[in-house]
Design an enzyme around this catalytic site. Structure first.
Site, PDB file in Angstrom:
ATOM      1  CB  CYS A  72     -22.348 -30.054 -14.074  1.00 41.94           C
ATOM      2  SG  CYS A  72     -22.370 -28.412 -14.836  1.00 41.94           S
ATOM      3  NE  ARG A  89     -20.584 -35.905 -19.655  1.00 48.21           N
ATOM      4  CZ  ARG A  89     -19.930 -35.350 -20.480  1.00 48.21           C
ATOM      5  NH1 ARG A  89     -19.562 -34.201 -20.547  1.00 48.21           N
ATOM      6  NH2 ARG A  89     -19.610 -35.818 -21.957  1.00 48.21           N
ATOM      7  CD1 TRP A 113     -16.062 -31.799 -10.513  1.00 51.33           C
ATOM      8  CD2 TRP A 113     -15.917 -29.654 -11.370  1.00 51.33           C
ATOM      9  NE1 TRP A 113     -14.915 -31.319 -10.152  1.00 51.33           N
ATOM     10  CE2 TRP A 113     -14.598 -30.135 -10.831  1.00 51.33           C
ATOM     11  CE3 TRP A 113     -15.622 -28.459 -11.875  1.00 51.33           C
ATOM     12  CZ2 TRP A 113     -13.331 -29.535 -10.793  1.00 51.33           C
ATOM     13  CZ3 TRP A 113     -14.260 -27.813 -12.069  1.00 51.33           C
ATOM     14  CH2 TRP A 113     -13.261 -28.260 -11.533  1.00 51.33           C
ATOM     15  CG  ASN A 170     -23.628 -28.720 -18.068  1.00 54.29           C
ATOM     16  OD1 ASN A 170     -24.095 -28.468 -17.032  1.00 54.29           O
ATOM     17  ND2 ASN A 170     -23.664 -29.692 -18.897  1.00 54.29           N
ATOM     18  N   GLY A 171     -21.131 -24.681 -18.175  1.00 54.76           N
ATOM     19  CA  GLY A 171     -20.478 -23.893 -18.761  1.00 54.76           C
ATOM     20  C   GLY A 171     -19.976 -22.533 -17.889  1.00 54.76           C
ATOM     21  CD  GLU A 209      -2.263 -41.636 -18.747  1.00 57.24           C
ATOM     22  OE1 GLU A 209      -3.439 -42.084 -18.356  1.00 57.24           O
ATOM     23  OE2 GLU A 209      -2.025 -40.366 -18.901  1.00 57.24           O
ATOM     24  CE  LYS A 246      -5.367 -42.969 -16.477  1.00 55.01           C
ATOM     25  NZ  LYS A 246      -4.979 -41.305 -16.733  1.00 55.01           N
ATOM     26  CD  GLU A 290      -6.285 -38.564 -13.790  1.00 59.56           C
ATOM     27  OE1 GLU A 290      -7.070 -37.796 -14.359  1.00 59.56           O
ATOM     28  OE2 GLU A 290      -5.803 -39.655 -14.032  1.00 59.56           O
ATOM     29  CG  HIS A 317      20.454 -32.932 -14.639  1.00 59.28           C
ATOM     30  ND1 HIS A 317      21.677 -32.169 -15.148  1.00 59.28           N
ATOM     31  CD2 HIS A 317      20.721 -34.024 -15.495  1.00 59.28           C
ATOM     32  CE1 HIS A 317      22.489 -32.711 -15.932  1.00 59.28           C
ATOM     33  NE2 HIS A 317      21.937 -33.939 -16.358  1.00 59.28           N
ATOM     34  CE  LYS A 322     -13.881 -40.315 -18.842  1.00 61.53           C
ATOM     35  NZ  LYS A 322     -12.565 -41.135 -18.686  1.00 61.53           N
TER      36      LYS A 322
END
Length: 610
Positions: free
Chosen positions: A2, A27, A74, A99-100, A483, A487, A490, A506, A605
């Site tokens: 956050c 964030r 967040w 935060n944390g 990647e 994307k 996401e 397989h 982020k």
């Protein structure tokens, strides 16, 4: 995960706090709030949703004050709700943003309840407010109360605290989560990210692990983890407010995709200026470290891990050095065999990724002395904790889905590969010149790929109604397929996964039908003929192929085989070029689906919690 901002000034700080929150919203964005002190009165306002909802409530109430803290959240503990939003308060005296993650919050909660404190949220953060209040009642000194309270916290935190009866000051502390102080003229600020402070200052103090700071309008006192007063260096940020603004672009992600030629130019500028590659770009001790390097261990998370996977192909092929890429959150929790000759390389856009920081500390605890960080933020914790460092010059990246940070990481890793090869006598002068020329040409090559955006956007229309997609690559392009799949999932919420193309038989071939588009990366390299056979397997099962090929790749098109051609094969740098159209595909697929491109659901982020 956050954002925090706080201010002590002689003017109304509410507009500063709200603008800071807007710049931090990438964030965390499920709720927001602020606490303002005015004339000894603590006022708190919180709202569910985006910062603009909070701003509207602030305007309606006419909230003003010369000291305050603010937060955009967040969720980690507790669902998104107004009760769980920050700031948290203890009575009408103390307010805290955090935060944390506080790992011992349950034990602290029980002890505080026994002492008469009443909790109104599900969060771990509320215990900090009551804990500070408890010590503040005893000491009547806010800074001392924060020091005493933080000494009882287990886990990670960046906190900022205001008290109604502590005029012209706020107190902040950090352990494991980033926090910095911004210096103004007769006003000062705190924030979790420099971008929040760019409209008011570029003069920054980065707090060290365990620091507690007493921030007033005129004077700042910083104390280390032992409680001793210390002086911390003042830095001038290279960022500017304009760098974090959207301009004429529709989204930050689109802007950042198109900034890649400039980002690569800035990142490689010092590397390719001369006629030879210099290890000094990684630090004064790099030459000695590279000469002793017997293996390479790459530690990273998410997109950065994909960059590490590409680098393994480069380092083993060109430098002849054994290389391993590990997911940071897994590495730290398994028994590994340390190699005293290993170069441990950490990759992070922010330099504050909690799992990567913890993985580095774990590696160092095992005796790994040779550490190198590749990062986009010069003052970050990861950079400060590493012996060697290479700064990518991507500039601020606001979109949650990383783009320019990824391609600049790849460029830095390729330079590292060449210097390791040179240190081992595997790079002659002619080869070195050829690679320098290719690096100089890279930004222009990326610009030509960006010119294909309209064609990629047309392809994206066919993805909007799909629920699943499969991405295929071989060799060093397999991590690029990973990647591309990341994307797409996401930001468009289309389930996507990547496979090495040779693994189709397989298992994943069972999923292929007309409703699952298959994206293939088809460079004109040594594995092309093998890849063609894999693509025939898809066509034979009725799958629809979308092939990103080089100009000199020969693949027959058909009703269900679509092909988009880049430049001629770019050799070892091909993964960077093939990344760009996959970014564009994800972006335009998300546009077609109407999702929030820059702020995808459930994501933030910088992952600064474990």
């Amino acid at each position: 995960m956050c954002g925090i901002i706080g201010a002590v000034a002689q003017r109304n700080v509410v507009p500063i706090l709200l603008e800071g929150l807007r710049r931090l919203e990438y964030r965390g964005y499920d709720s927001a709030g602020l606490a303002i002190v005015r004339d000894g009165d603590l006022q708190r306002l919180r709202s569910l949703g985006r910062v603009e909802t909070l701003a509207a409530a602030v305007a309606q109430q006419g909230l003003q004050g010369e000291r305050g803290i603010a937060h955009t959240r967040w969720a980690t503990h507790g669902v998104p709700s107004e009760d769980n939003a920050h700031p948290h308060a203890s009575g009408d005296r103390v307010a805290v943003v955090h935060n944390g993650i506080i790992e011992n919050h349950e034990a602290l909660r029980e002890a505080l309840r026994a002492a008469g404190y009443v909790f109104s949220s599900q969060t771990d953060s509320e215990v900090i407010a009551h804990l500070v209040h408890q010590h503040y009642v005893q000491s009547a000194d806010l800074c001392q109360a924060v020091r005493q309270a933080s000494s009882r916290l287990e886990g990670t935190y960046a906190i900022a605290v205001v008290a109604a009866d502590a005029p012209d000051r706020l107190v902040c502390a950090r352990r494991g989560s980033p926090l910095l102080i911004g210096l103004g003229i007769e006003e000062n600020f705190v924030a979790s990210d420099v971008s929040a402070l760019l409209p008011v200052t570029q003069r920054i103090i980065y707090l060290e692990e365990g620091d507690v700071a007493d921030v007033g309008r005129y004077v700042i006192h910083v104390y280390d983890r032992e409680g001793e007063p210390v002086e911390r260096e003042v830095s001038v940020s290279e960022q500017s407010a304009e760098m974090t603004e959207l301009g004429n672009w529709r989204h930050f992600m689109q802007k950042e995709i198109h900034e890649q030629p400039r980002a690569l130019t800035d990142t490689l500028h010092d590397v390719v200026m001369g006629e030879q590659l210099s290890p000094g770009v990684f630090g004064p001790d790099a030459a000695a470290v590279f000469a002793q390097t017997g293996s390479v261990l790459l530690l990273a998370c998410g997109t950065s891990h994909h960059a590490a996977r590409v680098a393994c192909y480069w380092i083993e092929s060109l430098a002849g050095i054994r290389c391993q890429a590990e997911i940071a959150s897994e590495y730290r929790y398994r028994d590994s065999i340390p190699d005293p000759q290993a170069l441990v390389v950490t990759l992070s856009q922010s330099g504050e990724t909690a799992d990567t920081l913890a993985a580095l500390k774990h590696a160092q605890s095992l005796g790994h002395d040779h550490t190198l960080c590749i990062c986009n933020v010069p003052e970050s914790a990861l950079v400060r904790a590493s012996k060697l460092r290479f700064l990518t010059r991507a500039g601020p990246e606001i979109g949650v889905a990383s783009t320019k940070a990824f391609t600049t990481q790849l460029a830095a890793l390729f330079v590292l590969t060449l210097l390791l090869a040179k240190a081992r006598g595997r790079l002659d002068a002619a080869q070195e010149q050829s690679h320098i020329h290719a690096l100089r040409a890279l930004p222009g090559a990326v610009q030509r790929v960006l010119a294909l955006e309209d064609e990629v956007a047309h392809w994206a229309e066919r993805f909007a109604g799909k629920q699943h997609a499969l991405f295929l690559g071989r060799g060093m392009h397999y991590p690029i397929a990973m990647e591309g799949a990341l994307k797409l999932k996401e930001i468009s919420y289309i389930h996507a996964e990547a496979y090495p193309a040779g693994e189709l038989k397989h298992g994943p071939l069972a999923l292929v039908d007309r409703d699952m588009p298959v994206v293939a990366i088809a460079p004109n390299d040594a594995l092309l003929e093998k890849l063609k056979s894999n693509l025939h397997e898809v066509s034979a099962r009725g799958g629809e192929l979308f092939v990103f090929a080089d100009a000199d790749t020969h693949i027959a098109e058909g009703e269900a085989v679509h092909q988009l051609r880049l430049d001629a094969h770019a050799g070892w740098l091909s993964p960077i070029l093939h990344t760009v159209p996959l970014q564009l595909l994800a972006y335009h697929a998300a546009l077609q689906k109407g999702t929030d491109v820059d702020k995808p659901r459930n994501l933030a982020k910088s992952v600064t919690v474990e």
